[in-house]
Design an enzyme around this catalytic site. Sequence first.
Site, short mmCIF file in Angstrom:
data_model
loop_
_atom_site.label_atom_id
_atom_site.label_comp_id
_atom_site.label_asym_id
_atom_site.label_seq_id
_atom_site.Cartn_x
_atom_site.Cartn_y
_atom_site.Cartn_z
N SER A 77 32.78 -3.49 -17.93
CA SER A 77 31.35 -3.38 -18.14
C SER A 77 30.56 -3.85 -16.92
O SER A 77 30.66 -3.27 -15.85
CB SER A 77 30.97 -4.16 -19.40
OG SER A 77 29.65 -3.90 -19.80
N ASP B 9 29.76 0.59 -17.01
CA ASP B 9 30.31 1.59 -17.93
C ASP B 9 29.23 2.33 -18.70
O ASP B 9 29.52 3.11 -19.60
CB ASP B 9 31.33 0.96 -18.89
CG ASP B 9 30.69 0.02 -19.90
OD1 ASP B 9 29.62 -0.54 -19.60
OD2 ASP B 9 31.26 -0.16 -20.99
N ASP C 232 24.69 -0.24 -16.42
CA ASP C 232 25.76 -1.11 -15.93
C ASP C 232 26.99 -0.26 -15.62
O ASP C 232 26.95 0.98 -15.68
CB ASP C 232 26.06 -2.23 -16.93
CG ASP C 232 26.64 -1.72 -18.23
OD1 ASP C 232 26.51 -0.52 -18.52
OD2 ASP C 232 27.22 -2.53 -18.98
N ASP D 224 26.90 1.64 -20.92
CA ASP D 224 26.49 1.44 -22.31
C ASP D 224 25.31 0.48 -22.42
O ASP D 224 24.88 0.13 -23.51
CB ASP D 224 27.66 0.97 -23.18
CG ASP D 224 28.18 -0.40 -22.79
OD1 ASP D 224 27.75 -0.96 -21.74
OD2 ASP D 224 29.06 -0.93 -23.51
#
Length: 441
Positions: free
Chosen positions: A102, A243, A241, A245
């Site tokens: 993340s 990833d 960010d 999400d």
Amino acid sequence: MNRRYFGTDGIRGPVGQAPMTPDFCMKLGFAAGKTFGSNMRRPKVLIGKDTRVSGYMLESALEAGLIAAGADVLLAGPLPTPAVAYLTRTLRLDAGIVISASHNPFADNGIKFFGSDGKKLSDTTETQIEALLQDPMGCNPSESLGKAKRLDDATGRYVEFCKSTFPTALDLRGLKIVVDCANGAAYQATPAVLRELGATVHEIAVSPDGFNINANVGAVHPALLQATILEHKADVGIALDGDADRLQMVDAKGRLLNGDELLYIVVMDRARFRLVPGVVGTLMSNYGLETKLKEQGIGFDRAKVGDRYVLEQMLNRGWLYGGESSGHLIFLDCHSTGDGTIAALQVLAAMVAQAKPLAALTQELILYPQVLKNVRIPAGFDWASHPPLLEAQRTAQAQLQGKGRVLIRASGTEPVLRIMVETADAEQAQHLCSYLVQTIS
């Protein structure tokens, strides 16, 4: 069974240290393959990843473990976490796996899972996987091994899905948008979505090299985005960010809007046309958001920190909207999980539909000052059994006289204790938070 590996968002840690090693990930793949499969059915599992250099190694290890367990594997390459959730659901797969840490630096990595419904696994299923990790890894006979292949055009499929969540009667023509993809998984998809909806797009942090993911860019480091907004005289900025999400947005004057403000914008826009019975936030959600929503007749519940717990509470209440102040926003009328790109589209749709700039959409929302500090703690430290901190917490809460909150919680993703004080008096919040930090230090 106490969970040893899974935290609030999968398994995460520094690469090369347990559990982020190739041997563990191969065993994890085997345990997951056995959990998702059955004697009557060979499971099918999708693997996506962000742009970290370690993703190649961990992908191969997971692939080997899954195949040894008899699972067929689809390899999607670099892809946002919510894209894996979407494709897992629409391709009727048994599970999706994301290799990502993340917003963490490139030296970390992690593994998180989605079920066939496109939602993160329950604690029960994660515990089943952990139980199998206690056993030696086996291997199916050759006739029962799985196979692997590449999934063609995974990014293109996801781009079309994102566009489908934007109202068909609207477009983004006339908007100048700066998008910061954090050199992460959305570096191709998100700029394409915005351009295909008609926006003029200036993109930054879209040149991943395996090492620069989240490096002074993205949702956690928005300074470059804020400066670029002013330089290019753009209407709005979007920061994701690693990833993708998680979302932060910036208005035309360079002011950063957090997840609480963005959630408010979308909920109030939806409420113009439909009944919104309630919204789910977390223990960290600003009290000002709760107060304002309740003034509008909209209920507000707080879940534990972590988007999986927000989603669980939303499903329990039958509510469609929820999120975290960190920028994990979930709109169940669009997607089964939090999605930074889709969340940004909902905010942009509110701007276009109401013909208002981003800043104007939050004028009536007054947030309380929050002071949050992180204190690194040794492994196994139990703050709830630390008398000086407990006494300091009671003292701080008493000084607030019912007009604020003190929140102490251990992070689920890193070895830190998060200490937050929230009250209308910013100076008092700063003082009390420093007092609590000094106590634990």
